[in-house]
Scaffold this motif. Structure first.
Motif, mmCIF file in Angstrom:
data_model
loop_
_atom_site.group_PDB
_atom_site.id
_atom_site.type_symbol
_atom_site.label_atom_id
_atom_site.label_comp_id
_atom_site.label_asym_id
_atom_site.label_seq_id
_atom_site.Cartn_x
_atom_site.Cartn_y
_atom_site.Cartn_z
ATOM 1 N N ASP A 174 0.632 -1.091 -0.057
ATOM 2 C CA ASP A 174 -0.095 0.042 0.129
ATOM 3 C C ASP A 174 0.776 1.288 -0.038
ATOM 4 O O ASP A 174 0.427 2.278 -0.151
ATOM 5 C CB ASP A 174 -0.913 0.166 1.266
ATOM 6 N N VAL A 175 2.031 1.226 0.443
ATOM 7 C CA VAL A 175 3.025 2.261 0.304
ATOM 8 C C VAL A 175 4.453 1.822 -0.244
ATOM 9 O O VAL A 175 4.729 0.743 -0.351
ATOM 10 C CB VAL A 175 3.151 2.943 1.793
ATOM 11 N N ALA A 176 5.184 2.836 -0.503
ATOM 12 C CA ALA A 176 6.444 2.680 -1.027
ATOM 13 C C ALA A 176 7.327 2.460 0.124
ATOM 14 O O ALA A 176 7.330 3.128 1.266
ATOM 15 C CB ALA A 176 7.312 3.730 -1.843
ATOM 16 N N GLY A 177 8.608 1.518 -0.016
ATOM 17 C CA GLY A 177 9.379 1.261 1.043
ATOM 18 C C GLY A 177 10.310 0.222 1.026
ATOM 19 O O GLY A 177 10.634 -0.419 -0.306
ATOM 20 N N VAL A 178 10.793 -0.386 2.066
ATOM 21 C CA VAL A 178 11.799 -1.765 2.042
ATOM 22 C C VAL A 178 11.454 -2.543 2.768
ATOM 23 O O VAL A 178 10.783 -2.631 3.912
ATOM 24 C CB VAL A 178 13.015 -1.079 2.629
ATOM 25 N N VAL A 179 11.473 -3.906 2.190
ATOM 26 C CA VAL A 179 11.102 -5.155 2.895
ATOM 27 C C VAL A 179 12.172 -5.151 3.960
ATOM 28 O O VAL A 179 13.310 -5.596 3.616
ATOM 29 C CB VAL A 179 11.070 -6.136 2.085
ATOM 30 N N THR A 180 11.768 -5.484 5.370
ATOM 31 C CA THR A 180 12.609 -5.627 6.451
ATOM 32 C C THR A 180 12.495 -6.958 6.907
ATOM 33 O O THR A 180 13.167 -7.463 7.771
ATOM 34 C CB THR A 180 12.360 -4.558 7.575
ATOM 35 N N SER A 181 11.324 -7.559 6.550
ATOM 36 C CA SER A 181 11.352 -8.916 7.268
ATOM 37 C C SER A 181 10.260 -9.818 6.415
ATOM 38 O O SER A 181 9.355 -9.233 5.832
ATOM 39 C CB SER A 181 10.715 -8.866 8.693
ATOM 40 N N VAL A 182 10.571 -11.090 6.234
ATOM 41 C CA VAL A 182 9.725 -11.945 5.519
ATOM 42 C C VAL A 182 9.407 -13.051 6.472
ATOM 43 O O VAL A 182 9.999 -13.889 6.994
ATOM 44 C CB VAL A 182 10.396 -12.665 4.318
ATOM 45 N N ASP A 183 7.941 -13.401 6.886
ATOM 46 C CA ASP A 183 7.523 -14.166 7.777
ATOM 47 C C ASP A 183 6.684 -15.366 7.407
ATOM 48 O O ASP A 183 6.024 -16.252 8.200
ATOM 49 C CB ASP A 183 6.398 -13.525 8.760
ATOM 50 N N ALA A 184 6.684 -15.557 5.909
ATOM 51 C CA ALA A 184 5.811 -16.840 5.406
ATOM 52 C C ALA A 184 6.508 -17.137 4.133
ATOM 53 O O ALA A 184 7.022 -16.305 3.398
ATOM 54 C CB ALA A 184 4.280 -16.505 5.274
ATOM 55 N N GLU A 185 6.643 -18.492 3.751
ATOM 56 C CA GLU A 185 7.104 -19.168 2.862
ATOM 57 C C GLU A 185 5.877 -19.717 1.979
ATOM 58 O O GLU A 185 5.054 -20.049 2.418
ATOM 59 C CB GLU A 185 8.103 -19.961 3.058
ATOM 60 N N PRO A 186 6.146 -19.862 0.506
ATOM 61 C CA PRO A 186 5.254 -20.764 -0.330
ATOM 62 C C PRO A 186 5.120 -21.938 0.301
ATOM 63 O O PRO A 186 5.876 -22.781 0.684
ATOM 64 C CB PRO A 186 5.958 -20.514 -1.756
ATOM 65 N N GLY A 187 3.725 -22.540 0.255
ATOM 66 C CA GLY A 187 3.361 -23.890 0.810
ATOM 67 C C GLY A 187 2.599 -23.765 2.091
ATOM 68 O O GLY A 187 2.056 -24.514 2.628
ATOM 69 N N GLN A 188 2.927 -22.822 2.596
ATOM 70 C CA GLN A 188 2.244 -22.471 4.352
ATOM 71 C C GLN A 188 0.957 -22.029 4.078
ATOM 72 O O GLN A 188 0.733 -21.180 3.238
ATOM 73 C CB GLN A 188 3.268 -21.494 4.879
ATOM 74 N N VAL A 189 0.210 -22.528 5.029
ATOM 75 C CA VAL A 189 -1.437 -22.019 5.174
ATOM 76 C C VAL A 189 -1.205 -21.056 5.997
ATOM 77 O O VAL A 189 -0.877 -21.378 7.456
ATOM 78 C CB VAL A 189 -2.136 -23.300 5.528
#
Length: 384
Positions: A174-189
């Protein structure tokens, strides 16, 4: 000597020896100890209060799906810069597509019922105009038409809701910025609302640090502070914009946020040193003594004060404020001009006579002339 007097003489000699062995030796005088001393004087505090902080974005959003489902794709990567509207991740939309199709079918059925009720009402209205039916019969057809219209509107709203649910299977920034954390991976429900990506929004930056309870009274909103990065020697100017209302339950410290200029702020996550102006006491005159001069007894601090006239020492209680490097700041108990023992304090007793320790002659630094002779000798020595 007559033979009769020999035993008597021997007896006297033995008795004398026994008496001399039983008598107490004369007490030896206690040696006068040599101690190091310092003269109490006023000085300035050299150390500055510093706190370790971290540079963070003022607004950091934890983005997640508004519906539950299985994560099938994640386009966002850690450290990636994203723009508003960019796709970050997707979940399986099949179930939501089927639900949307079912809603469309319900709308079609409701619209057919509404059209049939409208045609029926029109026919009965013409009959009422010709007085072939009663007004009550026409009112029943009118009620049926209104119910059919309401069912159509309900079905249309349900279809719009299912359409939104289907669109929620795509997570966008929804806004411009930098990704600082990824908390889910493909295949996860993932459940609805579960954080998948964290984005630090572009814009203002904060230096966040913690202050102990005894120092928080000196930190106020609007206070100017100096911020220096570990990787750079440049000192930035900041202003305290927020002070936590309660302590952290684990560290028992108060969180403080300092506003920084986004154009000159260090990168996100950088460690910085924060120096509040209110804690700069370099212009305050205080009494400082080395740590070796203090005695701790029952939680109280004391020093040995030397009386120059009698060359005896007495124990003087003092009140300690804080530490300044290797020295201790004393706020009560001493006055400028007093002579305090700075070494050997643990072997002294009240009213004990002492002497002032003097450096041996061998420990005195050589004169400049002697140093020059040694240097000349070293320079003229033949090389091996």
């Amino acid at each position: 000597m007559p033979s009769k007097l020999i035993p008597t003489a021997l007896t006297l000699v033995v008795a004398t020896l026994l008496l001399s062995a039983c008598s107490k030796p004369a007490p030896s005088e206690e040696p006068i100890r040599a101690v190091r001393v310092v003269t109490v004087g006023a000085g300035n505090i050299q150390s500055v209060a510093e706190f370790a902080g971290e540079v963070k974005a003022r607004v950091e959003s934890r983005l997640g799906f508004r519906v539950a489902g299985k994560l099938v794709r994640r386009q966002a990567e850690l450290g990636q810069r994203v723009s508003a509207g960019q796709v970050l991740a997707q979940i399986d939309p099949q179930d939501y597509k089927l639900a949307a199709d079912a809603s469309k079918a319900q709308v079609a059925a409701a619209q057919t019922n509404r059209d049939l009720a409208a045609a029926d009402f029109k026919r009965y209205k013409d009959l009422r105009d010709q007085n072939f039916i009663s007004s009550a019969e026409l009112e029943r057809r009118d009620t049926t038409l209104k119910a059919a219209q309401a069912q159509l509107e309900q079905a249309q709203a349900q279809m719009a809701n299912q359409g939104n649910q289907q669109s929620y299977t795509t997570l966008v920034a929804d806004v411009a910025g930098v990704v600082t954390s990824v908390d889910a991976e493909p295949g996860q429900v993932v459940a609805a609302g579960t954080p998948v990506v964290r984005i630090a929004q572009d814009g203002a930056r904060d230096a966040v640090f913690s202050v102990p309870e005894d120092k928080i009274a000196m930190i106020k909103v609007g206070l100017e502070v100096d911020v220096k990065g570990w990787a750079a020697s440049t000192v930035l100017k900041g202003t305290v914009r927020e002070v936590a209302a309660s302590t952290d339950p684990v560290t028992r410290t108060f969180g403080v946020k300092v506003s920084l200029d986004a154009a000159t702020a260090p990168p996100l996550g950088s460690t910085v040193t924060v120096m509040p102006k209110s804690m700069d006491l370099s212009s305050v005159a205080v009494i400082k003594l080395p740590t070796s001069a203090f005695i701790q007894d029952g939680g109280k601090s004391s020093v040995w004060v030397l009386d120059k006239q009698t060359m005896t020492v007495r124990l003087q209680p003092v009140q300690i404020a804080t530490a300044d490097g290797n020295d201790v700041v004393v706020v009560a108990g001493l006055a400028p001009g007093m002579v305090v023992v700075s070494a050997g304090v643990h072997v002294l007793s009240p009213n004990q006579k002492v002497t002032v320790y003097k450096e041996p002659a061998s420990a005195v630094a050589p004169s400049p002339a002697a140093s020059e002779k040694v240097a000349d000798a070293a320079n003229t020595a033949p090389a091996k």
